[in-house]
Design an enzyme around this catalytic site. Structure first.
Site, PDB file in Angstrom:
ATOM      1  N   LEU A  52       0.807  -1.218   0.000  1.00  0.00           N
ATOM      2  CA  LEU A  52       0.000   0.000   0.000  1.00  0.00           C
ATOM      3  C   LEU A  52       0.845   1.275   0.000  1.00  0.00           C
ATOM      4  O   LEU A  52       1.962   1.302   0.511  1.00  0.00           O
ATOM      5  CB  LEU A  52      -0.917   0.010   1.234  1.00  0.00           C
ATOM      6  CG  LEU A  52      -1.871  -1.182   1.352  1.00  0.00           C
ATOM      7  CD1 LEU A  52      -2.719  -1.063   2.618  1.00  0.00           C
ATOM      8  CD2 LEU A  52      -2.771  -1.303   0.127  1.00  0.00           C
ATOM      9  N   GLY A  81      -1.775   6.490  -2.464  1.00  0.00           N
ATOM     10  CA  GLY A  81      -2.863   6.390  -3.447  1.00  0.00           C
ATOM     11  C   GLY A  81      -3.952   5.467  -2.922  1.00  0.00           C
ATOM     12  O   GLY A  81      -5.147   5.810  -2.927  1.00  0.00           O
ATOM     13  N   HIS A  82      -3.531   4.288  -2.433  1.00  0.00           N
ATOM     14  CA  HIS A  82      -4.508   3.352  -1.852  1.00  0.00           C
ATOM     15  C   HIS A  82      -5.207   3.988  -0.642  1.00  0.00           C
ATOM     16  O   HIS A  82      -6.425   3.850  -0.473  1.00  0.00           O
ATOM     17  CB  HIS A  82      -3.804   2.081  -1.371  1.00  0.00           C
ATOM     18  CG  HIS A  82      -3.134   1.264  -2.435  1.00  0.00           C
ATOM     19  ND1 HIS A  82      -1.781   1.093  -2.489  1.00  0.00           N
ATOM     20  CD2 HIS A  82      -3.633   0.564  -3.479  1.00  0.00           C
ATOM     21  CE1 HIS A  82      -1.459   0.306  -3.504  1.00  0.00           C
ATOM     22  NE2 HIS A  82      -2.574  -0.024  -4.131  1.00  0.00           N
ATOM     23  N   GLN A 140      -9.146   0.411 -16.248  1.00  0.00           N
ATOM     24  CA  GLN A 140      -9.708  -0.552 -15.298  1.00  0.00           C
ATOM     25  C   GLN A 140     -11.025  -0.031 -14.723  1.00  0.00           C
ATOM     26  O   GLN A 140     -12.004  -0.775 -14.595  1.00  0.00           O
ATOM     27  CB  GLN A 140      -8.697  -0.790 -14.183  1.00  0.00           C
ATOM     28  CG  GLN A 140      -9.230  -1.527 -12.977  1.00  0.00           C
ATOM     29  CD  GLN A 140      -8.124  -1.883 -12.009  1.00  0.00           C
ATOM     30  OE1 GLN A 140      -7.383  -2.821 -12.240  1.00  0.00           O
ATOM     31  NE2 GLN A 140      -8.001  -1.152 -10.914  1.00  0.00           N
ATOM     32  N   SER A 180       2.607   4.296  -7.210  1.00  0.00           N
ATOM     33  CA  SER A 180       2.333   2.940  -7.672  1.00  0.00           C
ATOM     34  C   SER A 180       3.203   1.978  -6.882  1.00  0.00           C
ATOM     35  O   SER A 180       4.349   2.305  -6.546  1.00  0.00           O
ATOM     36  CB  SER A 180       2.677   2.827  -9.166  1.00  0.00           C
ATOM     37  OG  SER A 180       2.756   1.463  -9.539  1.00  0.00           O
ATOM     38  N   SER A 181       2.663   0.803  -6.601  1.00  0.00           N
ATOM     39  CA  SER A 181       3.471  -0.223  -5.926  1.00  0.00           C
ATOM     40  C   SER A 181       4.685  -0.557  -6.779  1.00  0.00           C
ATOM     41  O   SER A 181       5.729  -0.940  -6.271  1.00  0.00           O
ATOM     42  CB  SER A 181       2.635  -1.479  -5.705  1.00  0.00           C
ATOM     43  OG  SER A 181       1.421  -1.159  -5.052  1.00  0.00           O
ATOM     44  N   ARG A 182       4.551  -0.417  -8.105  1.00  0.00           N
ATOM     45  CA  ARG A 182       5.655  -0.790  -9.003  1.00  0.00           C
ATOM     46  C   ARG A 182       6.771   0.259  -9.036  1.00  0.00           C
ATOM     47  O   ARG A 182       7.822  -0.014  -9.607  1.00  0.00           O
ATOM     48  CB  ARG A 182       5.123  -1.038 -10.421  1.00  0.00           C
ATOM     49  CG  ARG A 182       4.311  -2.322 -10.533  1.00  0.00           C
ATOM     50  CD  ARG A 182       3.951  -2.647 -11.979  1.00  0.00           C
ATOM     51  NE  ARG A 182       3.413  -3.992 -12.108  1.00  0.00           N
ATOM     52  CZ  ARG A 182       2.122  -4.291 -12.235  1.00  0.00           C
ATOM     53  NH1 ARG A 182       1.214  -3.332 -12.232  1.00  0.00           N
ATOM     54  NH2 ARG A 182       1.727  -5.544 -12.361  1.00  0.00           N
TER      55      ARG A 182
HETATM   56  P1  AMP Z   1      -3.456  -1.872  -7.123  1.00  0.00           P
HETATM   57  O1  AMP Z   1      -3.049  -2.316  -5.749  1.00  0.00           O
HETATM   58  O2  AMP Z   1      -2.346  -1.310  -7.925  1.00  0.00           O
HETATM   59  O3  AMP Z   1      -4.277  -2.920  -7.845  1.00  0.00           O
HETATM   60  O4  AMP Z   1      -4.442  -0.645  -6.915  1.00  0.00           O
HETATM   61  C1  AMP Z   1      -5.594  -0.749  -6.116  1.00  0.00           C
HETATM   62  C2  AMP Z   1      -6.444   0.473  -6.309  1.00  0.00           C
HETATM   63  O5  AMP Z   1      -5.704   1.641  -5.968  1.00  0.00           O
HETATM   64  C3  AMP Z   1      -6.888   0.667  -7.764  1.00  0.00           C
HETATM   65  O6  AMP Z   1      -8.229   1.132  -7.779  1.00  0.00           O
HETATM   66  C4  AMP Z   1      -5.940   1.723  -8.260  1.00  0.00           C
HETATM   67  O7  AMP Z   1      -6.449   2.491  -9.324  1.00  0.00           O
HETATM   68  C5  AMP Z   1      -5.765   2.561  -7.025  1.00  0.00           C
HETATM   69  N1  AMP Z   1      -4.530   3.347  -7.112  1.00  0.00           N
HETATM   70  C6  AMP Z   1      -3.282   2.875  -7.343  1.00  0.00           C
HETATM   71  N2  AMP Z   1      -2.397   3.901  -7.411  1.00  0.00           N
HETATM   72  C7  AMP Z   1      -3.115   5.039  -7.221  1.00  0.00           C
HETATM   73  C8  AMP Z   1      -2.777   6.432  -7.193  1.00  0.00           C
HETATM   74  N3  AMP Z   1      -1.535   6.853  -7.366  1.00  0.00           N
HETATM   75  N4  AMP Z   1      -3.770   7.318  -6.977  1.00  0.00           N
HETATM   76  C9  AMP Z   1      -5.057   6.889  -6.802  1.00  0.00           C
HETATM   77  N5  AMP Z   1      -5.434   5.598  -6.831  1.00  0.00           N
HETATM   78  C10 AMP Z   1      -4.481   4.691  -7.029  1.00  0.00           C
END
Ligand code: AMP
Length: 281
Positions: free
Chosen positions: A33, A36-37, A153, A185-187
């Protein structure tokens, strides 16, 4: 905060709440996390009585040559962050519960995956739609919150919910960025220090393009060509796509005469980064 590791435990948690008239906001994640999350969880707290987060690295949305095995994981840290953010329950299923032997159903969309990330990640959005449908069935939320960072998505999930008449509101939330503009981003943890500047070129391209469209540029090909030049100035980048498209269908736009979505995916070292922004004339 409750930690629920089985589908049965998750179901009984939700049905108790729903029977007592409480509303549930659901935030699906793949863990590791970041802010963003957390912004999605905070939004959930504003909109509903309880917030449920799932942490599940969904194997069926990764292609054979993608980073499923390497995807970053840190459950203890995730649980601490969720707890501090006021999350009420975290659902952490394992892959054998989600996809037991004999599992055979896939939700496939016809049109939306034929654009942007769907082209270089065949099957990805079907994997996303399938896991989200399962999670909505298990968690039974009133609403589910998704980030606009993964814009395609969000459209896929909205379409799937509409097509299947699922009784849940899909809520979008804005992109959260680092101080230098890089979308969280996690990445991003794959990025070496010297790749960070190259990674920020995505945001620079988007803000530059936004300015140019606002100032009167109407040709998508001109915007895309400048964007390519700016990103290719960093030798460690490899462009997957840069697109200017209709924000609801994702069809390419040639003449910009209303709001358009600019979206891009660029590999910087090991990290495949995506970002997007709405451009308005
Ligand atoms: P993930 O863990 O990457 O699958 O992301 C889970 C949720 O968090 C998804 O709805 C993503 O769009 C959202 N998310 C990921 N990065 C961000 C960010 N930087 N800002 C807002 N939402 C994000």
């Amino acid at each position: 905060m409750e930690i629920l590791r089985t589908i049965d435990a998750m179901r009984s948690y939700s049905s108790t709440l729903r029977q007592s008239g409480k509303t549930i906001a659901f935030v699906p994640t793949m863990g590791f996390l970041h802010k963003g999350h957390l912004s999605l969880m905070k939004k959930g707290r504003e909109l509903a009585d309880r917030v449920v987060v799932s942490i599940f690295v969904n194997p069926i949305q990764f292609g054979p040559s993608e980073d499923l095995a390497a995807y970053p994981r840190d459950e203890a840290r995730d649980l601490e962050m969720a707890d501090k953010t006021g999350v009420d329950a975290v659902f952490i299923p394992d892959a054998t519960q989600m996809y037991p032997d004999g599992f055979q159903t896939t939700i496939a969309l016809n049109a939306l995956p034929g654009h942007l990330c769907g082209l270089s990640r065949p099957g990805h959005f079907d994997g996303v739609a399938t896991v989200v449908a399962k999670l909505l069935g298990i968690v039974w939320p009133n609403m589910a919150i998704f980030g606009e960072k993964d814009y395609q998505q969000l459209l896929v999930v909205r379409q799937m919910v509409k097509d299947l008449d699922l009784d849940v509101d899909i809520v979008g939330a804005p992109i959260v960025r680092e101080a230098d503009g890089l979308a969280m981003s996690s990445r991003n943890m794959y990025l070496a220090d010297d790749q960070r500047k190259a990674a920020c070129s995505l945001y620079r391209v988007l803000t530059e393009s936004k300015k140019r469209v606002k100032a009167g540029e109407t040709r998508a090909d001109t915007i895309i060509a400048s964007a390519e030049a700016l990103i290719q100035a960093y030798p460690e980048t490899r462009i997957d796509y840069i697109a200017v498209c209709d924000p609801s269908t994702l069809d390419a736009v040639t003449a910009i005469d209303g709001p358009v979505l600019m979206a891009l995916a660029v590999k910087v070292g090991r990290a495949r980064l995506i970002d997007n922004m709405l451009l308005t004339p």
